[in-house]
Design a protein around this motif. Structure first.
Motif, PDB file in Angstrom:
ATOM      1  N   PHE A  10       0.827  -1.196   0.000  1.00  0.00           N
ATOM      2  CA  PHE A  10       0.000   0.000   0.000  1.00  0.00           C
ATOM      3  C   PHE A  10       0.868   1.255   0.000  1.00  0.00           C
ATOM      4  O   PHE A  10       0.529   2.253  -0.650  1.00  0.00           O
ATOM      5  N   ALA A  11       2.002   1.211   0.716  1.00  0.00           N
ATOM      6  CA  ALA A  11       2.924   2.349   0.727  1.00  0.00           C
ATOM      7  C   ALA A  11       3.443   2.624  -0.683  1.00  0.00           C
ATOM      8  O   ALA A  11       3.527   3.793  -1.110  1.00  0.00           O
ATOM      9  N   TYR A  12       3.779   1.566  -1.415  1.00  0.00           N
ATOM     10  CA  TYR A  12       4.248   1.753  -2.792  1.00  0.00           C
ATOM     11  C   TYR A  12       3.146   2.324  -3.683  1.00  0.00           C
ATOM     12  O   TYR A  12       3.379   3.255  -4.466  1.00  0.00           O
ATOM     13  N   LEU A  13       1.947   1.782  -3.577  1.00  0.00           N
ATOM     14  CA  LEU A  13       0.833   2.259  -4.405  1.00  0.00           C
ATOM     15  C   LEU A  13       0.480   3.704  -4.067  1.00  0.00           C
ATOM     16  O   LEU A  13       0.178   4.507  -4.957  1.00  0.00           O
ATOM     17  N   LEU A  14       0.536   4.037  -2.788  1.00  0.00           N
ATOM     18  CA  LEU A  14       0.278   5.410  -2.379  1.00  0.00           C
ATOM     19  C   LEU A  14       1.379   6.334  -2.886  1.00  0.00           C
ATOM     20  O   LEU A  14       1.108   7.438  -3.374  1.00  0.00           O
ATOM     21  N   VAL A  56       1.746  20.350  -5.390  1.00  0.00           N
ATOM     22  CA  VAL A  56       2.554  19.154  -5.637  1.00  0.00           C
ATOM     23  C   VAL A  56       3.313  18.746  -4.380  1.00  0.00           C
ATOM     24  O   VAL A  56       3.318  17.575  -3.983  1.00  0.00           O
ATOM     25  N   VAL A  57       3.940  19.721  -3.740  1.00  0.00           N
ATOM     26  CA  VAL A  57       4.737  19.438  -2.535  1.00  0.00           C
ATOM     27  C   VAL A  57       3.856  18.901  -1.412  1.00  0.00           C
ATOM     28  O   VAL A  57       4.237  17.959  -0.708  1.00  0.00           O
ATOM     29  N   VAL A  58       2.674  19.499  -1.240  1.00  0.00           N
ATOM     30  CA  VAL A  58       1.755  19.042  -0.189  1.00  0.00           C
ATOM     31  C   VAL A  58       1.362  17.587  -0.414  1.00  0.00           C
ATOM     32  O   VAL A  58       1.352  16.770   0.522  1.00  0.00           O
ATOM     33  N   ILE A  59       1.041  17.233  -1.652  1.00  0.00           N
ATOM     34  CA  ILE A  59       0.652  15.852  -1.957  1.00  0.00           C
ATOM     35  C   ILE A  59       1.826  14.897  -1.764  1.00  0.00           C
ATOM     36  O   ILE A  59       1.681  13.822  -1.145  1.00  0.00           O
ATOM     37  N   ASP A  60       3.001  15.281  -2.253  1.00  0.00           N
ATOM     38  CA  ASP A  60       4.147  14.379  -2.201  1.00  0.00           C
ATOM     39  C   ASP A  60       4.641  14.155  -0.770  1.00  0.00           C
ATOM     40  O   ASP A  60       5.032  13.040  -0.404  1.00  0.00           O
ATOM     41  N   ILE A  61       4.631  15.199   0.050  1.00  0.00           N
ATOM     42  CA  ILE A  61       4.985  15.022   1.457  1.00  0.00           C
ATOM     43  C   ILE A  61       3.866  14.276   2.180  1.00  0.00           C
ATOM     44  O   ILE A  61       4.118  13.380   2.993  1.00  0.00           O
ATOM     45  N   GLY A  62       2.631  14.638   1.869  1.00  0.00           N
ATOM     46  CA  GLY A  62       1.479  14.038   2.541  1.00  0.00           C
ATOM     47  C   GLY A  62       1.396  12.541   2.353  1.00  0.00           C
ATOM     48  O   GLY A  62       1.053  11.799   3.292  1.00  0.00           O
ATOM     49  N   LYS A  63       1.716  12.052   1.161  1.00  0.00           N
ATOM     50  CA  LYS A  63       1.629  10.604   0.957  1.00  0.00           C
ATOM     51  C   LYS A  63       2.726   9.876   1.727  1.00  0.00           C
ATOM     52  O   LYS A  63       2.537   8.747   2.169  1.00  0.00           O
ATOM     53  N   GLY A  64       3.878  10.537   1.917  1.00  0.00           N
ATOM     54  CA  GLY A  64       4.908   9.951   2.763  1.00  0.00           C
ATOM     55  C   GLY A  64       4.473   9.887   4.209  1.00  0.00           C
ATOM     56  O   GLY A  64       4.703   8.899   4.902  1.00  0.00           O
ATOM     57  N   VAL A  65       3.807  10.958   4.660  1.00  0.00           N
ATOM     58  CA  VAL A  65       3.271  10.983   6.017  1.00  0.00           C
ATOM     59  C   VAL A  65       2.236   9.874   6.203  1.00  0.00           C
ATOM     60  O   VAL A  65       2.277   9.116   7.182  1.00  0.00           O
ATOM     61  N   LEU A  66       1.307   9.769   5.260  1.00  0.00           N
ATOM     62  CA  LEU A  66       0.226   8.788   5.387  1.00  0.00           C
ATOM     63  C   LEU A  66       0.740   7.364   5.337  1.00  0.00           C
ATOM     64  O   LEU A  66       0.340   6.512   6.153  1.00  0.00           O
ATOM     65  N   ALA A  67       1.626   7.070   4.385  1.00  0.00           N
ATOM     66  CA  ALA A  67       2.166   5.708   4.267  1.00  0.00           C
ATOM     67  C   ALA A  67       2.906   5.308   5.536  1.00  0.00           C
ATOM     68  O   ALA A  67       2.770   4.174   6.033  1.00  0.00           O
ATOM     69  N   THR A  68       3.672   6.233   6.083  1.00  0.00           N
ATOM     70  CA  THR A  68       4.437   5.957   7.301  1.00  0.00           C
ATOM     71  C   THR A  68       3.515   5.776   8.500  1.00  0.00           C
ATOM     72  O   THR A  68       3.683   4.846   9.300  1.00  0.00           O
ATOM     73  N   TRP A  69       2.543   6.663   8.632  1.00  0.00           N
ATOM     74  CA  TRP A  69       1.616   6.588   9.768  1.00  0.00           C
ATOM     75  C   TRP A  69       0.819   5.296   9.747  1.00  0.00           C
ATOM     76  O   TRP A  69       0.631   4.661  10.790  1.00  0.00           O
ATOM     77  N   ALA A  94       7.437   4.067  -0.168  1.00  0.00           N
ATOM     78  CA  ALA A  94       6.595   5.106  -0.757  1.00  0.00           C
ATOM     79  C   ALA A  94       7.418   6.024  -1.652  1.00  0.00           C
ATOM     80  O   ALA A  94       6.960   6.447  -2.723  1.00  0.00           O
ATOM     81  N   ALA A  95       8.639   6.341  -1.227  1.00  0.00           N
ATOM     82  CA  ALA A  95       9.525   7.161  -2.053  1.00  0.00           C
ATOM     83  C   ALA A  95       9.888   6.436  -3.347  1.00  0.00           C
ATOM     84  O   ALA A  95       9.963   7.053  -4.422  1.00  0.00           O
ATOM     85  N   MET A  96      10.078   5.134  -3.263  1.00  0.00           N
ATOM     86  CA  MET A  96      10.336   4.356  -4.471  1.00  0.00           C
ATOM     87  C   MET A  96       9.128   4.393  -5.402  1.00  0.00           C
ATOM     88  O   MET A  96       9.276   4.455  -6.633  1.00  0.00           O
ATOM     89  N   GLY A  97       7.931   4.360  -4.810  1.00  0.00           N
ATOM     90  CA  GLY A  97       6.728   4.497  -5.624  1.00  0.00           C
ATOM     91  C   GLY A  97       6.668   5.844  -6.311  1.00  0.00           C
ATOM     92  O   GLY A  97       6.212   5.949  -7.452  1.00  0.00           O
ATOM     93  N   GLY A 113      10.557  14.742  -1.340  1.00  0.00           N
ATOM     94  CA  GLY A 113       9.394  15.142  -0.557  1.00  0.00           C
ATOM     95  C   GLY A 113       8.752  13.982   0.183  1.00  0.00           C
ATOM     96  O   GLY A 113       8.346  14.118   1.342  1.00  0.00           O
ATOM     97  N   THR A 114       8.684  12.829  -0.462  1.00  0.00           N
ATOM     98  CA  THR A 114       8.061  11.664   0.164  1.00  0.00           C
ATOM     99  C   THR A 114       8.912  11.132   1.305  1.00  0.00           C
ATOM    100  O   THR A 114       8.390  10.724   2.351  1.00  0.00           O
ATOM    101  N   LEU A 115      10.228  11.148   1.142  1.00  0.00           N
ATOM    102  CA  LEU A 115      11.123  10.782   2.240  1.00  0.00           C
ATOM    103  C   LEU A 115      10.949  11.756   3.408  1.00  0.00           C
ATOM    104  O   LEU A 115      10.946  11.351   4.580  1.00  0.00           O
ATOM    105  N   LEU A 116      10.787  13.023   3.075  1.00  0.00           N
ATOM    106  CA  LEU A 116      10.564  14.041   4.102  1.00  0.00           C
ATOM    107  C   LEU A 116       9.291  13.745   4.889  1.00  0.00           C
ATOM    108  O   LEU A 116       9.247  13.924   6.113  1.00  0.00           O
ATOM    109  N   GLY A 117       8.263  13.263   4.198  1.00  0.00           N
ATOM    110  CA  GLY A 117       7.031  12.901   4.878  1.00  0.00           C
ATOM    111  C   GLY A 117       7.250  11.825   5.924  1.00  0.00           C
ATOM    112  O   GLY A 117       6.639  11.852   7.004  1.00  0.00           O
ATOM    113  N   GLY A 118       8.114  10.876   5.635  1.00  0.00           N
ATOM    114  CA  GLY A 118       8.438   9.846   6.612  1.00  0.00           C
ATOM    115  C   GLY A 118       9.122  10.424   7.839  1.00  0.00           C
ATOM    116  O   GLY A 118       8.845  10.018   8.976  1.00  0.00           O
ATOM    117  N   LEU A 119      10.007  11.400   7.620  1.00  0.00           N
ATOM    118  CA  LEU A 119      10.689  12.043   8.743  1.00  0.00           C
ATOM    119  C   LEU A 119       9.728  12.826   9.612  1.00  0.00           C
ATOM    120  O   LEU A 119       9.915  12.920  10.828  1.00  0.00           O
TER     121      LEU A 119
END
Length: 208
Positions: A10-14, A56-69, A94-97, A113-119
Motif C-alpha cells: 500500500f505504501a508503494y501504491l500510495l 505538488v509538494v503538499v501531496i508528495d509530502i502528505g503521501k509519505g506521512v500517510l504511508a508511514t503513519w 513510498a519514495a520508491m513508488g 518530498g516523500t522521504l521528508l514525509g516519513g521524517l
C-alpha cells in the motif's frame, strides 16, 4: 507477515500517486513534457508556477506521512519488524513508488518530498537541521538538486550525533543513496557546468 507485506504494498501504491501528474491532469498538462521532464516540485515551480508547485509538494509530502503513519499504526504485534522499523521501510517504499510510479508508467519524481514525509512522522527533530542545510546550500549555490543531496546526506552525521535507533540509522544511509541515484543526471550536469540555477534565491550574489 501478510499484514506487513500489505502495508508495504500500500505504501508503494500510495507513493505512486504523483502530485504533479495528478494535478497536471486537471490542467491538461503532463509535466514530464515540460522543463527538465521531471515530475517533481522543482520542475513544477519552474514551469507551472508556485501555486501548482505548492500543491505538488503538499501531496508528495502528505503521501509519505500517510504511508508511514499507516505502517506505524497497523504494524502487527507479531510481525517480523517492529512498528518503527516498518514505518521507516514504508516511507522508503513510498519514495520508491514516487520515483517509479505504477500509475504513471514508472516515470516519476526524485523522492525527496516523500522521504521528508516519513521524517515528519518518525524523526521530526531531523527536519529543522536538514531544512537549514538545504536553504544554506540553495542560497549559496542556486542549485536545488545539490541542496537536496547535501541536506539528505546530513542524515548520516545527524544519526551518529543523536544516537538514534537502528531503523533510523538504516534509513539515514538508504535515503541519501536513493536521493543521489535519482539526482544522478543533476550531478552529471553539475560536473559539466550545465546545471540550471535558481538565481533569484542567491541573495548574497545580488548584494555583491
Amino acid at each position: 507477515m501478510p499484514t506487513t507485506l500489505v502495508l508495504l504494498l500500500f505504501a508503494y501504491l500510495l507513493g505512486s500517486v504523483s502530485g504533479s501528474l495528478l494535478l497536471g491532469r486537471f490542467r491538461g498538462v503532463d509535466i514530464r513534457t515540460r522543463g527538465s521532464g521531471n515530475a517533481g516540485g522543482t520542475n513544477a515551480l519552474r514551469t507551472l508556477g508556485w501555486k501548482f508547485a505548492l500543491g505538488v509538494v503538499v501531496i508528495d509530502i502528505g503521501k509519505g506521512v500517510l504511508a508511514t503513519w499507516l505502517a506505524l499504526t497497523f504494524a502487527p504485534a507479531d510481525g517480523p519488524w517492529a512498528p518503527r522499523a516498518l514505518g521507516f521501510a514504508a516511507a522508503f517504499v513510498a519514495a520508491m513508488g514516487h520515483v517509479w510510479p505504477l500509475w504513471h508508467g514508472f516515470r516519476g519524481g526524485k523522492g525527496v518530498g516523500t522521504l521528508l514525509g516519513g521524517l515528519v512522522v518518525l524523526w521530526p527533530l531531523a527536519l529543522l537541521p536538514l531544512f537549514l542545510v538545504w536553504v544554506c546550500v540553495l542560497v549559496a549555490s542556486g542549485y536545488v538538486g545539490l541542496a537536496s543531496i547535501i541536506a539528505t546526506a546530513c542524515l548520516v552525521p545527524l544519526a551518529v550525533w543523536t544516537k538514534v535507533d537502528l531503523p533510523a540509522q538504516v534509513f539515514s544511509v538508504a535515503a541519501p543513496l536513493l536521493v543521489v541515484f535519482t539526482h544522478r543526471a543533476n550531478v552529471r550536469r553539475l560536473l559539466a557546468g550545465t546545471e540550471s540555477r535558481f538565481e533569484r534565491v542567491r541573495f548574497w550574489r545580488r548584494r555583491a
